[in-house]
Each structure stands twice: as structure tokens, then as C-alpha cells.
Scaffold this active site. Structure first.
Site, PDB file in Angstrom:
ATOM      1  N   HIS A  37     -55.297  14.874-106.247  1.00 52.10           N
ATOM      2  CA  HIS A  37     -55.841  16.063-106.884  1.00 52.10           C
ATOM      3  C   HIS A  37     -55.634  16.005-108.416  1.00 52.10           C
ATOM      4  O   HIS A  37     -55.136  15.131-108.929  1.00 52.10           O
ATOM      5  CB  HIS A  37     -55.094  17.537-106.334  1.00 52.10           C
ATOM      6  CG  HIS A  37     -53.827  17.417-106.329  1.00 52.10           C
ATOM      7  ND1 HIS A  37     -52.957  17.285-107.281  1.00 52.10           N
ATOM      8  CD2 HIS A  37     -52.729  17.118-104.992  1.00 52.10           C
ATOM      9  CE1 HIS A  37     -51.718  17.208-107.054  1.00 52.10           C
ATOM     10  NE2 HIS A  37     -51.534  17.423-105.708  1.00 52.10           N
ATOM     11  N   HIS A  89     -52.562  14.718-109.764  1.00 51.19           N
ATOM     12  CA  HIS A  89     -52.420  13.171-109.868  1.00 51.19           C
ATOM     13  C   HIS A  89     -53.215  12.720-111.027  1.00 51.19           C
ATOM     14  O   HIS A  89     -52.802  11.614-111.694  1.00 51.19           O
ATOM     15  CB  HIS A  89     -52.955  12.596-108.588  1.00 51.19           C
ATOM     16  CG  HIS A  89     -52.004  12.946-107.508  1.00 51.19           C
ATOM     17  ND1 HIS A  89     -52.463  13.668-106.427  1.00 51.19           N
ATOM     18  CD2 HIS A  89     -50.886  12.664-107.124  1.00 51.19           C
ATOM     19  CE1 HIS A  89     -51.622  13.701-105.341  1.00 51.19           C
ATOM     20  NE2 HIS A  89     -50.482  13.099-105.922  1.00 51.19           N
ATOM     21  N   GLY A 112     -44.739  13.870-111.727  1.00 52.46           N
ATOM     22  CA  GLY A 112     -44.834  15.434-112.305  1.00 52.46           C
ATOM     23  C   GLY A 112     -43.754  16.079-112.075  1.00 52.46           C
ATOM     24  O   GLY A 112     -43.148  16.130-111.321  1.00 52.46           O
ATOM     25  N   GLN A 116     -37.184  16.215-107.501  1.00 57.89           N
ATOM     26  CA  GLN A 116     -37.429  14.803-107.341  1.00 57.89           C
ATOM     27  C   GLN A 116     -37.252  13.952-108.495  1.00 57.89           C
ATOM     28  O   GLN A 116     -36.901  12.996-108.563  1.00 57.89           O
ATOM     29  CB  GLN A 116     -38.805  14.701-106.338  1.00 57.89           C
ATOM     30  CG  GLN A 116     -39.410  13.316-106.660  1.00 57.89           C
ATOM     31  CD  GLN A 116     -40.690  13.155-105.601  1.00 57.89           C
ATOM     32  OE1 GLN A 116     -40.588  13.050-104.388  1.00 57.89           O
ATOM     33  NE2 GLN A 116     -41.829  13.350-106.470  1.00 57.89           N
ATOM     34  N   SER A 138     -50.889  18.477-102.772  1.00 61.49           N
ATOM     35  CA  SER A 138     -51.661  18.034-101.492  1.00 61.49           C
ATOM     36  C   SER A 138     -51.716  19.085-100.298  1.00 61.49           C
ATOM     37  O   SER A 138     -52.338  19.156 -99.369  1.00 61.49           O
ATOM     38  CB  SER A 138     -51.229  16.543-101.206  1.00 61.49           C
ATOM     39  OG  SER A 138     -51.215  15.867-102.249  1.00 61.49           O
TER      40      SER A 138
HETATM   41  O1  PAF Z   1     -44.112  12.929-104.575  1.00 60.97           O
HETATM   42  C1  PAF Z   1     -44.744  12.100-104.012  1.00 60.97           C
HETATM   43  O2  PAF Z   1     -45.853  11.855-103.794  1.00 60.97           O
HETATM   44  C2  PAF Z   1     -44.083  11.322-103.329  1.00 60.97           C
HETATM   45  O3  PAF Z   1     -42.381  11.789-102.956  1.00 60.97           O
HETATM   46  C3  PAF Z   1     -43.600   9.539-103.815  1.00 60.97           C
HETATM   47  C4  PAF Z   1     -42.960   9.845-105.094  1.00 60.97           C
HETATM   48  C5  PAF Z   1     -45.022   8.965-104.209  1.00 60.97           C
HETATM   49  C6  PAF Z   1     -42.710   8.771-102.999  1.00 60.97           C
HETATM   50  O4  PAF Z   1     -43.201   8.616-101.724  1.00 60.97           O
END
Ligand code: PAF
Length: 276
Positions: free
Chosen positions: A34, A37, A146, A152, A185
Site C-alpha cells: 500500500h 510501502h 515505517g 518494531q 495491510s
Molecule cells: O513490518 C513488516 O511488514 C514485517 O514485520 C517485516 C519487517 C517485513 C518482517 O517480516
């Protein structure tokens, strides 16, 4: 655009780039692409000669088989999306190849037992485990994440500091729909009514934050946040709290904080964070 599915093929291409001293930007994804990304890709294209995107729904970061199996997958659209965004290489390996030599789960030690780590035990172990594989295969110069998944981002920042010192992490602000909610997503799984409820909730949260003074200390702001949530009609709450945006602690004033939340609409878990 090249679509590459196996590691050795990918590494041949990448070594040709590396021989030419090209700088490589890497955008890791789980597909269902989306605008969020899209912005990561755009920044990577600006900052590098070549951009590689991986699509890999990583089983190791899901706590239930059902969540993994029902995670949105949208292959045809994702290919078009990458072509439209002028990605150079799309890397789409199989789970067998990624985990064939080593199934060991890394153990994340940073920003533990708070926010999402408290409610999705083991999730971040799965995230750094898969990124460890991809970072060591791709050896890019930069990698893009992001701010929407802020915890994360902080965990990966530490992981890179500890293990991939020459890799530059670039963080990119959250991309939002006109109505304010972040691109995600998982939004694809919401019904129209749930999406509207979520938009309304987001508006109320924004107003709530706007009603607070920046000089308020984080702990007091969290008492107000608790009161605010008591009157909200949501299906389930994991957390809704202000935290210092540098170390994710409860220390400091609101002007140094973000509001973090994870709520459910039906079975869909939605997370966001807003800079005060
Ligand atoms: O943020 C995500 O889409 C996932 O956690 C990642 C960083 C691609 C790891 O699978």
C-alpha cells in the site's frame, strides 16, 4: 523489474551491483502493498542506485496459525505495484529456503514486555529472526522501515546497532488516508462499517490529544488517557498510552511523547502511534 525467487540467483545480481559500487536500498515487506510501502520505495529510490523489495509472509512472527493463514495476500496487485513504483528487484523466496539451514529463533532483548511485546509474545523474536536472514543475504547499504510500527522500528534499530553496524536504517513517517487512519495491510480485512468506526475513533483520539497541554507529564496524561478510553466503544483494547518517543519509557513530558495504541475492530487488530 526482475522477480527473483532463489537466494543464489539474487546474490549473483547483487554482486554485479556491488562490483559497480552501486548503493543498494532494501525495503522488507510481507506483501499486501500500500501507500506506506510506496513511500519506503520512493525514499529508497531517492537514496540509492538500486532498490530491492522482498515479499515474505514470515510464519515465525505470527502467534496463531489462523492469523498467518488469513494475513492478506495480493500477489498480482503487488507485482503491478512494484512495477509502477519502479522497483529494480522483487525478491520472493520460499520459507523452505529461508529457514532450511537454521531454524533457530533469535531472542529480542530490547523494549521488552511493553506495548506489542506484552500482547504478542515472541512476535519480535520472529521479526528479528527473519530480518537477520534477509540482511545477511542482501547486504544492502540502507534499509527502510515505517514509523507506524514504532516499537518494531526501535527494536530493529537496536538489532542493527548490535549486529549490522554498516547498515543504515532509514525511518519514514507514517502514510495516512485522507480521513487520518494509517495505511496498513490489515485494513483490507475491515468491513465498510468497521473502517468507518475506526476513522471516527481516530478523529476522537486526535481531538483528545489536541485537548492536552504539551507540558503535562506523561504519567498524568496516561490517567487522562484511561478516562478517555472508558467512554470509547471498541471491541477489545490491548493498550492506549503515552510513552517517551526516544526510549519508550513513561518519563518526560507530553511534548517528548507519542500516543501508542492497539485496538480491535471485530477480529482485526489495529495499531497506530501519534506524535503529540
Ligand atoms: O513490518 C513488516 O511488514 C514485517 O514485520 C517485516 C519487517 C517485513 C518482517 O517480516
Amino acid at each position: 523489474m526482475l522477480i527473483i525467487k532463489d537466494i543464489s540467483n539474487l546474490q549473483s545480481y547483487l554482486s554485479a551491483y556491488q562490483n559497480r559500487k552501486y548503493s543498494i536500498g532494501y525495503v522488507p515487506t510481507m506483501g499486501a502493498l500500500h501507500k506506506g510501502h510506496g513511500e519506503l520505495i520512493k525514499q529508497s529510490k531517492k537514496g540509492n542506485h538500486k532498490t530491492i523489495v522482498s515479499i515474505f509472509v514470515n510464519e515465525k512472527q505470527f502467534s496463531s496459525k489462523e492469523d498467518f493463514e488469513t494475513y492478506p495476500r495480493n500477489k498480482g496487485f503487488d507485482y503491478d505495484f512494484c512495477i509502477d513504483n519502479e522497483v529494480d528487484i522483487l525478491f520472493e523466496p520460499s520459507s523452505e529456503e529461508i529457514f532450511k539451514n537454521d531454524q533457530t529463533l533469535l531472542n529480542n532483548k530490547n523494549f521488552k514486555d511493553i506495548l506489542c511485546d506484552k500482547f504478542r509474545r515472541g512476535h519480535f523474536d520472529g521479526v528479528i529472526t527473519v530480518l537477520d536472514k534477509f540482511f545477511s543475504i542482501i547486504k544492502s547499504n540502507k534499509v527502510y522501515f515505517g514509523e507506524k510500527d514504532y516499537q518494531q522500528l526501535k527494536i530493529i534499530e537496536k538489532f542493527i546497532e548490535e549486529k549490522y553496524k554498516s547498515l543504515d536504517l532509514v525511518s519514514v513517517p507514517t502514510q495516512r488516508h485522507e480521513e487520518g487512519i494509517a495505511y496498513s495491510s490489515r485494513n483490507e480485512k475491515l468491513s465498510k462499517k468497521q473502517t468507518q468506526d475506526f476513522v471516527d475513533f481516530h478523529k476522537k483520539v486526535k481531538n483528545f490529544i489536541g485537548s492536552l497541554e504539551g507540558s503535562l507529564d506523561i504519567e498524568t496524561a496516561n490517567e487522562k488517557a484511561n478516562d478517555f478510553m472508558k467512554s470509547q466503544d471498541i471491541d477489545k483494547l490491548d493498550y492506549f498510552e503515552f510513552r517517551n518517543d526516544t526510549d519508550l519509557s513513561f518519563v518526560g513530558t507530553l511534548s517528548q511523547a507519542r500516543l501508542f495504541y492497539a485496538i480491535y475492530k471485530g477480529k482485526v487488530r489495529l495499531i497506530d502511534n501519534l506524535k503529540v
